[in-house]
Design a protein around this motif. Structure first.
Motif, PDB file in Angstrom:
ATOM      1  N   HIS A  28      -5.629   3.772  -6.281  1.00 29.47           N
ATOM      2  CA  HIS A  28      -6.761   3.487  -5.901  1.00 29.47           C
ATOM      3  C   HIS A  28      -7.876   3.747  -7.173  1.00 29.47           C
ATOM      4  CE1 HIS A  28      -9.965   2.646  -2.948  1.00 29.47           C
ATOM      5  NE2 HIS A  28     -10.576   3.919  -3.292  1.00 29.47           N
ATOM      6  N   GLY A  33       1.234  11.027  -1.189  1.00 30.08           N
ATOM      7  CA  GLY A  33      -0.052   9.973  -1.123  1.00 30.08           C
ATOM      8  C   GLY A  33      -0.473  10.137  -2.679  1.00 30.08           C
ATOM      9  N   THR A  41      -0.529   6.605  -4.396  1.00 32.04           N
ATOM     10  CA  THR A  41      -1.716   5.937  -3.830  1.00 32.04           C
ATOM     11  C   THR A  41      -3.140   6.247  -4.224  1.00 32.04           C
ATOM     12  OG1 THR A  41      -0.504   5.513  -1.754  1.00 32.04           O
ATOM     13  CG2 THR A  41      -2.724   5.006  -1.297  1.00 32.04           C
ATOM     14  N   ARG A  70       4.955   0.170  -0.660  1.00 34.57           N
ATOM     15  CA  ARG A  70       3.908   0.824   0.334  1.00 34.57           C
ATOM     16  C   ARG A  70       2.586   1.102  -0.300  1.00 34.57           C
ATOM     17  NH1 ARG A  70       1.992   0.166   4.231  1.00 34.57           N
ATOM     18  NH2 ARG A  70       1.245   2.384   4.925  1.00 34.57           N
ATOM     19  N   GLU A  75       0.545  -1.772  -0.938  1.00 35.79           N
ATOM     20  CA  GLU A  75      -0.002  -2.443   0.337  1.00 35.79           C
ATOM     21  C   GLU A  75      -1.257  -1.600   0.375  1.00 35.79           C
ATOM     22  OE1 GLU A  75       4.009  -4.598   1.987  1.00 35.79           O
ATOM     23  OE2 GLU A  75       3.286  -2.724   2.807  1.00 35.79           O
ATOM     24  N   LYS A  76      -1.108  -0.314   0.409  1.00 37.43           N
ATOM     25  CA  LYS A  76      -2.285   0.499   0.794  1.00 37.43           C
ATOM     26  C   LYS A  76      -3.294   0.259  -0.314  1.00 37.43           C
ATOM     27  CE  LYS A  76       0.420   4.494   1.000  1.00 37.43           C
ATOM     28  NZ  LYS A  76       0.735   5.752   1.248  1.00 37.43           N
ATOM     29  N   CYS A  77      -3.071  -0.059  -1.109  1.00 39.35           N
ATOM     30  CA  CYS A  77      -4.268  -0.272  -2.292  1.00 39.35           C
ATOM     31  C   CYS A  77      -4.625  -1.930  -2.413  1.00 39.35           C
ATOM     32  CB  CYS A  77      -3.895   0.317  -3.667  1.00 39.35           C
ATOM     33  SG  CYS A  77      -3.575   1.895  -3.748  1.00 39.35           S
TER      34      CYS A  77
END
Ligand SMILES: CC(C)(COP(=O)(O)OP(=O)(O)OC[C@H]1O[C@@H](n2cnc3c(N)ncnc32)[C@H](O)[C@@H]1OP(=O)(O)O)[C@@H](O)C(=O)NCCC(=O)NCCS
Length: 227
Positions: A140, A133, A136, A187, A190-192
């Motif tokens: 972020h 992670g 990500t 991913r 997309e997660k951000c």
């Protein structure tokens, strides 16, 4: 949802905002921290750590270079891109373990004009840190740093697929590109909050006999949602 696209898209002129340039120089950029990371300005002394990163075959496999750097001299231009005077138009950082200060990656905005006309981001991490992670968490945090930069109104030429209504002040965007295989990076994006808005085929640098699918992502970061 992706739509088919060519790699040489048309352009439409829009009024928007972007971080005011010249950007604050590296020397005045405050480090940011997240749960596990210290994100700080790059310095010339980061050359060895960047070389370690760029000599991991797994890391370099998804870069256009495809192979590791052969020497420190080969790594140096990749650091110089983000050091003065190039810090005026890039917002790229050393990504370090907060507890130890060890540099494990590099990332941020490496250009104000992608093939879509908007700023473009990238990042890479040492393979030992994948799957935890970290990318990500970095992206972020970086989006929050990007949003805090002073703004100026600009008129720029962008890919029309990135704007639904070109009238008035269009919300600014950040873009990114990945190859289809790079599911991890997709991913992270997309997660951000990034969305895949375009895909197209290009000759695969690993084997020019075949094509590879390139995915274009965009995101309209806002101060409220990124902090
Ligand atoms: C791509 C990269 C930045 C990802 O870093 P990371 O720290 O592992 O990313 P994160 O852990 O934050 O998130 C990765 C996500 O992708 C998922 N993922 C990774 N590989 C996957 C795969 N093959 N299939 C499906 N999901 C995958 C992970 O499960 C995770 O999602 P989750 O949190 O929902 O479980 C890292 O692998 C890297 O540095 N690669 C080399 C350089 C590079 O490709 N840079 C990006 C160029 S566009």
């Amino acid at each position: 949802m992706a739509s088919s696209a060519s790699s040489k898209p048309a352009r439409v002129s829009v009024k928007t905002t972007l971080p005011a340039r010249p950007l604050p120089p590296n020397s005045s950029r405050l480090a940011a921290t997240s749960d596990r990371l210290l994100i700080r300005a790059l310095v010339p002394e980061d050359l060895q750590s960047l070389h370690v990163l760029r000599t991991q075959p797994e890391v370099m496999a998804t870069t256009p270079q495809l192979r590791v750097d052969n020497s420190l001299e080969e790594t140096k231009p990749w650091l110089d891109r983000f050091l003065p005077p190039n810090d005026e138009a890039t917002f790229h950082f050393a990504i370090c373990v907060k507890e130890t200060g060890e540099m494990i990656g590099i990332g941020g905005c490496h250009g104000f004009t992608s093939i879509f006309g908007w700023p473009v981001i990238g990042y890479m991490f040492r393979k030992e840190f994948w799957g935890q992670g970290v990318a990500t968490e970095f992206l972020h945090t970086w989006l929050g740093m990007w949003c805090k930069l002073p703004r100026e109104e600009v008129e720029i030429d962008v890919d029309p697929r990135t704007v639904s209504d070109g009238d008035g002040l269009v919300p600014e965007q950040v873009t990114a590109l990945t190859i289809l295989d790079n599911v991890g990076s997709q991913r992270v994006l997309e997660k951000c909050g990034f969305e895949n808005f375009a895909t197209w085929l290009e000759p695969d640098l690993r084997n020019p006999e075949v094509d590879v699918l390139i995915l274009g992502f965009r995101h309209s970061p806002s101060k409220e949602s990124e902090i």
